[in-house]
Design a protein around this motif. Structure first.
Motif, PDB file in Angstrom:
ATOM      1  N   GLU A  80       5.480 141.365  54.210  1.00 22.70           N
ATOM      2  CA  GLU A  80       4.808 142.413  54.988  1.00 22.70           C
ATOM      3  C   GLU A  80       3.348 142.064  55.271  1.00 22.70           C
ATOM      4  O   GLU A  80       2.433 142.530  54.589  1.00 22.70           O
ATOM      5  CB  GLU A  80       4.937 143.775  54.306  1.00 22.70           C
ATOM      6  N   ASN A 116      -3.318 137.930  52.987  1.00 18.84           N
ATOM      7  CA  ASN A 116      -3.395 139.212  53.673  1.00 18.84           C
ATOM      8  C   ASN A 116      -1.991 139.791  53.889  1.00 18.84           C
ATOM      9  O   ASN A 116      -1.550 140.011  55.019  1.00 18.84           O
ATOM     10  CB  ASN A 116      -4.133 139.025  55.004  1.00 18.84           C
ATOM     11  N   THR A 126       1.138 142.567  52.021  1.00 21.79           N
ATOM     12  CA  THR A 126       1.341 143.680  51.102  1.00 21.79           C
ATOM     13  C   THR A 126       1.928 143.173  49.792  1.00 21.79           C
ATOM     14  O   THR A 126       1.542 143.614  48.720  1.00 21.79           O
ATOM     15  CB  THR A 126       2.281 144.730  51.733  1.00 21.79           C
ATOM     16  N   LYS A 130      -0.185 142.169  56.777  1.00 13.95           N
ATOM     17  CA  LYS A 130      -1.041 143.293  57.178  1.00 13.95           C
ATOM     18  C   LYS A 130      -1.471 143.121  58.638  1.00 13.95           C
ATOM     19  O   LYS A 130      -1.536 142.010  59.148  1.00 13.95           O
ATOM     20  CB  LYS A 130      -2.241 143.393  56.251  1.00 13.95           C
ATOM     21  N   GLU A 131      -1.766 144.240  59.283  1.00  9.57           N
ATOM     22  CA  GLU A 131      -2.066 144.246  60.710  1.00  9.57           C
ATOM     23  C   GLU A 131      -3.303 143.435  61.086  1.00  9.57           C
ATOM     24  O   GLU A 131      -3.386 142.912  62.189  1.00  9.57           O
ATOM     25  CB  GLU A 131      -2.224 145.681  61.210  1.00  9.57           C
ATOM     26  N   ASN A 132      -4.254 143.305  60.185  1.00 11.56           N
ATOM     27  CA  ASN A 132      -5.478 142.575  60.513  1.00 11.56           C
ATOM     28  C   ASN A 132      -5.374 141.072  60.232  1.00 11.56           C
ATOM     29  O   ASN A 132      -6.357 140.354  60.374  1.00 11.56           O
ATOM     30  CB  ASN A 132      -6.677 143.181  59.786  1.00 11.56           C
TER      31      ASN A 132
END
Length: 163
Positions: free
Chosen positions: A96, A8, A10, A98-100
């Motif tokens: 990077e 998960n 980028t 991801k927010e989730n």
């Protein structure tokens, strides 16, 4: 001898611990768990990471890791006898997350270990023992920066998956 960071994120990235011996960011294993070193490093990393994010956003520059330009004979001999760790947070930042994302799976040669995302951000990867790459139980071992698993690190890490 490589360790991919996938899942998960980028950008999936591949870590090559065999070249870290020449990286200025490495820390002596003996000094890694001292409180003063950790506090200074956290402060330095926060400032450095903010600067890199700003540069990336404004200039879209490629970030290159700091590498020793030249190494004296004394430094070379020192490198070949010491054990070193590398803070993992900078590499994770480059991927990077991801927010989730919620947690992390460490794929080892013995199975899987699960740790929190926050715990991963506060870890060191041991990559050289007495100046040599970790061939047995390698390519890296994971230590928490607080030293809680100093005597029992997570060994044989072959892949890091962000969930």
């Amino acid at each position: 001898m490589i360790v991919p960071i996938t899942g998960n994120v980028t950008y999936s990235i591949t870590l090559d611990p065999t070249v870290w011996i020449f990286d200025d960011r490495k820390i002596l294993l003996d000094e890694a768990f001292s409180k003063k070193e950790n506090e200074q490093q956290v402060e330095d990393n926060e400032l450095e990471n903010a600067s890199k994010r700003w540069n990336r956003a404004v200039y879209q520059q490629k970030i290159n890791p700091p590498v020793n330009k030249s190494i004296s004979r004394f430094e070379r001999e020192k490198i070949l006898v010491n054990s070193y760790v590398m803070p993992i947070n900078e590499f994770v930042d480059h991927a990077e997350i991801k927010e989730n994302a919620t947690d992390v799976t460490l794929v080892t040669n013995k199975g899987e270990e699960h740790i929190s995302l926050e715990a991963l951000q506060n870890c060191y990867l041991l990559f050289a023992l007495e100046g040599k790459p970790l061939k047995e139980e390698g390519p890296v071992h994971l230590f928490y920066k607080d030293g809680s698993n100093k005597d029992n690190p997570i060994t044989g890490i072959e892949k890091i998956i962000i969930n």
